[in-house]
Design an enzyme around this catalytic site. Structure first.
Site, PDB file in Angstrom:
ATOM      1  CB  SER A 125       2.024   0.497  -9.808  1.00  0.00           C
ATOM      2  OG  SER A 125       0.935   0.878  -9.790  1.00  0.00           O
TER       3      SER A 125
ATOM      4  CE1 TYR B 215       0.900  -2.875  -4.735  1.00  0.00           C
ATOM      5  CE2 TYR B 215       0.464  -0.667  -6.214  1.00  0.00           C
ATOM      6  CZ  TYR B 215       0.606  -2.169  -6.112  1.00  0.00           C
ATOM      7  OH  TYR B 215       0.646  -2.933  -7.129  1.00  0.00           O
TER       8      TYR B 215
ATOM      9  CE  LYS C 128       3.922  -3.244  -7.240  1.00  0.00           C
ATOM     10  NZ  LYS C 128       4.577  -4.584  -8.015  1.00  0.00           N
TER      11      LYS C 128
END
Length: 235
Positions: free
Chosen positions: A132, A142, A146
């Site tokens: 990402s 999150y 990633k």
């Protein structure tokens, strides 16, 4: 460089969004077979006879091992399955954060560990890992999952190269899928993400930087860290 024609692929999280787009593009580029993996394989569109729905929970080592044993002809894996729980580190729910790491980081690691020997035995191939743009800019748990996957992909790229296995990392901002339905920020179409990711694979590139936001973030990585966090700059 990897020619997709004739490859046997496995796509995780293949029942919708980016996963379904990966399946469609792999077929369009001449893949011989695509194992479309999801927790509920009955949700997979298997109209094309080359699509093989298969049950997979990437957080369950036994499930991953069973799929690797059943899909011994795989030469290309797309580590796409992911979740977002929207938690912050200082105050967020730790169980939710752990589940996010289990899916977004440990899931691809488990799948890679299980399928690297399979791909090597089949003469080599590739992994395509969905990172990402948030691999590079922190906005909570999150981003950390990633970032961890990005780091793992860099290590795996070196580890697996002697076995004729490539690792392509894909960085993108918001993608127009269910996961981004809550925001009105600019989004990239799933088809564009998949096209650029597989183009990078076929061209022998290590990364695909998809969309304006991902390209902007990458361009600032050599700047002072506050270039990515304007909220830290005093007025």
């Amino acid at each position: 460089m990897t020619d997709i024609t004739g490859q046997v692929a496995l796509v995780t999280g293949a029942n919708r969004g980016l996963g379904a787009a990966f399946v469609a593009d792999l077929l369009a580029r001449g893949a011989a077979k695509v194992y479309a993996a999801a927790r509920k394989p009955e949700s997979i569109d298997a109209a094309d006879p080359r699509v093989v729905p298969i049950a997979l929970d990437v957080t369950d080592a036994a499930s991953v091992a069973a799929v690797a044993a059943a899909a011994g002809d795989v030469t290309l894996v797309v580590n796409n399955a992911g979740i977002a729980v929207g938690e912050q580190f200082a105050s967020g729910d730790l169980d939710a954060i752990r589940s996010e790491f289990d899916t977004n980081f440990w899931g691809p690691v488990l799948v890679t560990r299980a399928f690297a020997p399979v791909i090597a035995a089949n003469g080599g191939g590739a992994f395509v890992n969905m990172h990402s743009a948030l691999s590079w800019v922190g906005v909570g748990s999150y981003s950390a999952t990633k970032a961890a996957l990005w780091s793992a992909s860099n290590s795996l790229r070196v580890e697996l190269a002697p076995q004729n296995i490539e690792v392509v990392g894909v960085h993108v901002g918001w993608v127009d899928t269910d996961m981004a339905a809550h925001t009105n920020d600019p989004k990239v179409a799933p088809e564009q993400v998949v096209t650029e990711a597989l183009d990078a694979l076929q061209a022998g590139e290590a990364e695909a930087i998809v969309g304006d936001f991902a390209q902007l973030v990458k361009s600032k990585l050599s700047d002072d860290v506050r270039a990515l966090y304007p909220q830290l700059v005093a007025n």
